[in-house]
Design a protein around this motif. Structure first.
Motif, mmCIF file in Angstrom:
data_model
loop_
_atom_site.group_PDB
_atom_site.id
_atom_site.type_symbol
_atom_site.label_atom_id
_atom_site.label_comp_id
_atom_site.label_asym_id
_atom_site.label_seq_id
_atom_site.Cartn_x
_atom_site.Cartn_y
_atom_site.Cartn_z
ATOM 1 N N ASP A 83 53.128 -94.021 -58.626
ATOM 2 C CA ASP A 83 51.434 -93.715 -58.738
ATOM 3 C C ASP A 83 50.599 -94.571 -59.521
ATOM 4 O O ASP A 83 49.795 -94.926 -59.332
ATOM 5 C CB ASP A 83 51.171 -92.146 -59.549
ATOM 6 C CG ASP A 83 52.358 -91.262 -59.479
ATOM 7 O OD1 ASP A 83 52.348 -91.002 -58.030
ATOM 8 O OD2 ASP A 83 52.971 -91.179 -60.455
ATOM 9 N N ARG A 86 52.674 -99.353 -49.534
ATOM 10 C CA ARG A 86 52.924 -97.299 -50.061
ATOM 11 C C ARG A 86 53.107 -97.060 -49.141
ATOM 12 O O ARG A 86 53.660 -95.482 -49.232
ATOM 13 C CB ARG A 86 51.735 -97.846 -49.994
ATOM 14 C CG ARG A 86 51.125 -98.170 -51.465
ATOM 15 C CD ARG A 86 51.692 -97.127 -52.698
ATOM 16 N NE ARG A 86 51.027 -95.662 -52.174
ATOM 17 C CZ ARG A 86 51.441 -95.034 -53.305
ATOM 18 N NH1 ARG A 86 52.497 -94.791 -53.889
ATOM 19 N NH2 ARG A 86 50.652 -93.548 -53.363
ATOM 20 N N ALA A 145 55.048 -99.624 -55.384
ATOM 21 C CA ALA A 145 54.649 -98.230 -54.487
ATOM 22 C C ALA A 145 55.295 -97.370 -54.192
ATOM 23 O O ALA A 145 54.743 -96.127 -53.631
ATOM 24 C CB ALA A 145 54.480 -99.652 -52.905
ATOM 25 N N ARG A 146 56.106 -97.078 -54.326
ATOM 26 C CA ARG A 146 56.837 -95.706 -54.824
ATOM 27 C C ARG A 146 56.709 -94.617 -55.422
ATOM 28 O O ARG A 146 57.411 -93.008 -55.193
ATOM 29 C CB ARG A 146 58.355 -95.331 -54.481
ATOM 30 C CG ARG A 146 58.730 -96.724 -53.564
ATOM 31 C CD ARG A 146 61.025 -96.525 -53.850
ATOM 32 N NE ARG A 146 61.285 -96.861 -54.568
ATOM 33 C CZ ARG A 146 61.247 -97.664 -54.836
ATOM 34 N NH1 ARG A 146 61.791 -98.677 -54.208
ATOM 35 N NH2 ARG A 146 62.563 -97.978 -56.061
ATOM 36 N N PRO A 151 55.275 -89.977 -54.652
ATOM 37 C CA PRO A 151 54.139 -91.055 -54.520
ATOM 38 C C PRO A 151 53.127 -90.041 -55.023
ATOM 39 O O PRO A 151 52.946 -88.823 -54.458
ATOM 40 C CB PRO A 151 53.844 -92.219 -53.543
ATOM 41 C CG PRO A 151 54.649 -92.033 -53.033
ATOM 42 C CD PRO A 151 55.594 -90.362 -52.983
ATOM 43 N N SER A 152 51.750 -90.287 -55.737
ATOM 44 C CA SER A 152 50.506 -89.573 -55.796
ATOM 45 C C SER A 152 51.182 -88.378 -56.206
ATOM 46 O O SER A 152 50.864 -87.297 -56.246
ATOM 47 C CB SER A 152 50.043 -89.577 -54.719
ATOM 48 O OG SER A 152 49.190 -91.011 -54.209
ATOM 49 N N GLN A 189 56.017 -94.023 -48.735
ATOM 50 C CA GLN A 189 56.365 -92.079 -48.845
ATOM 51 C C GLN A 189 57.253 -92.085 -48.506
ATOM 52 O O GLN A 189 56.822 -90.198 -48.397
ATOM 53 C CB GLN A 189 53.978 -92.308 -48.124
ATOM 54 C CG GLN A 189 53.376 -92.281 -48.434
ATOM 55 C CD GLN A 189 53.287 -92.581 -49.428
ATOM 56 O OE1 GLN A 189 52.938 -90.675 -50.113
ATOM 57 N NE2 GLN A 189 52.155 -92.834 -49.808
ATOM 58 N N VAL A 239 51.056 -104.421 -52.744
ATOM 59 C CA VAL A 239 51.756 -103.033 -52.981
ATOM 60 C C VAL A 239 50.890 -102.256 -51.686
ATOM 61 O O VAL A 239 51.199 -101.047 -51.372
ATOM 62 C CB VAL A 239 51.028 -102.355 -53.849
ATOM 63 C CG1 VAL A 239 51.476 -100.928 -54.951
ATOM 64 C CG2 VAL A 239 51.512 -102.772 -55.087
ATOM 65 N N THR A 240 49.560 -101.851 -51.568
ATOM 66 C CA THR A 240 49.027 -101.411 -50.371
ATOM 67 C C THR A 240 49.786 -101.296 -49.085
ATOM 68 O O THR A 240 50.408 -100.318 -48.063
ATOM 69 C CB THR A 240 47.966 -101.370 -50.518
ATOM 70 O OG1 THR A 240 46.525 -101.522 -51.227
ATOM 71 C CG2 THR A 240 46.972 -100.317 -48.736
ATOM 72 N N PHE A 288 45.980 -94.415 -56.343
ATOM 73 C CA PHE A 288 47.472 -95.386 -56.242
ATOM 74 C C PHE A 288 46.145 -96.420 -57.739
ATOM 75 O O PHE A 288 45.401 -96.501 -57.291
ATOM 76 C CB PHE A 288 48.017 -96.569 -55.145
ATOM 77 C CG PHE A 288 48.847 -96.960 -55.927
ATOM 78 C CD1 PHE A 288 50.406 -96.421 -55.957
ATOM 79 C CD2 PHE A 288 48.494 -98.614 -56.181
ATOM 80 C CE1 PHE A 288 51.400 -97.334 -56.615
ATOM 81 C CE2 PHE A 288 49.736 -99.327 -56.959
ATOM 82 C CZ PHE A 288 51.041 -98.458 -56.848
#
Length: 296
Positions: free
Chosen positions: A192, A222, A189-190, A233-234, A226, A218-219, A240
């Motif tokens: 991508d 998330r 989750a930390r 992330p991302s 962040q 995981v959602t 994701f």
């Protein structure tokens, strides 16, 4: 939904020319990615006598044979590598491929074979600590930062690893783990993307319910991730990724994969059955690759 081909780094695929052949066929047939395993001995008794190839050399050959598909490992055991060396290998491949690398990371295994055989650490708690700390260092190296770091497992003094990666601030990082263990998925989750494995085994497609559980978990994590340390992330502002896989036939692929997309999967990774010799057979893999990815 994007679709990739997954091959081990042993058997026929110890030969970089075989991996390049599959990569080129995959790109021509409309697949979106090619991912290779990162093992030294895998399961020693099962693989004894089989050749292995270095995954970064294999991916270099794939990069030179293609121009559009994504390339990476699923997954690299970060704890088995020096982060500075790994950072440079990935950055070199990212430059060569024009920014097409995805970095898959995980704890690695089988631990007794892959680590214990060489006198390395086998405590999974320590390996997980090194994975988290190593990922944080990789992100800083790939960004081209000057790094000072004093951690429990790694120390760095006034170092830059240049050139930085083509992808800014770094390539996407996907984290693997066995569901229903929770810690690997909080780690994912930390970053991508997540690459879950299930009790059904490599090559067996998961159920929509399993995918829904992973995607939901995981959602949920998330939001808190962040602002956490150790992850960025991302990397490209993109979504994701939830990467699931298995073996399909061309005729049934859409029926298998469609419900998994509805459950939250964003990548389908075509993988051979763990116990089948077709797993590491170039002709067998080529037949499936040339038939094309699922049409959704």
């Amino acid at each position: 939904m994007r679709c990739s081909v997954n091959v081990p780094n042993f058997g026929d695929f110890a030969d970089a020319r075989a991996v390049a052949t599959v990569a080129r066929a995959a790109e021509d047939a409309g697949w979106d990615g090619l991912f290779v395993w990162d093992h030294v001995v895998h399961r020693k008794e099962a693989r004894r006598g089989q050749p292995f190839g270095d995954p970064w050399m294999l991916l270099t050959a794939a990069a030179l044979a293609t121009s559009t598909i994504r390339l990476g490992t699923l997954v690299t055991p970060v704890a088995r590598r020096r982060p500075e060396q790994l950072a440079r290998q990935v950055a070199t491949l990212d430059a060569l491929s024009g920014g097409r690398v995805v970095f898959g990371a995980g704890l690695g295994g089988p631990v007794e074979d892959e680590f214990g055989s060489f006198g390395d650490e086998t405590d999974p708690v320590v390996l997980a600590e090194k994975l988290d700390e190593g990922l944080g260092l990789l992100a800083r190296y790939w960004a081209g930062e000057r790094v000072d770091h004093d951690g429990p497992h790694y120390r760095v003094r006034d170092v830059e690893i240049l050139p930085a990666t083509v992808q800014r601030p770094r390539p996407p990082v996907w984290v693997g783990g066995f569901w229903p263990a929770r810690r690997p998925f909080r780690r994912a989750a930390r970053w991508d993307g997540v690459v879950p494995l299930f009790a059904s085994g490599h090559g067996v497609p998961p159920t929509p319910g399993e995918v829904r559980e992973v995607a939901g978990y995981v959602t949920e994590h998330r939001t808190t991730a962040q602002g956490s340390s150790g992850g960025v992330p991302s990397s490209d502002g993109g979504p994701f990724e939830v990467v699931v896989g298995g073996l399909t036939t061309p005729e049934a692929a859409t029926d298998v994969v469609g419900p998994l997309v509805e459950a939250g999967a964003t990548w389908w990774d075509e993988r051979g059955l763990y116990e089948s010799p077709d797993l590491y057979s170039l002709p067998a893999v080529l037949r499936r690759v040339e038939a094309g990815p699922p049409r959704l």
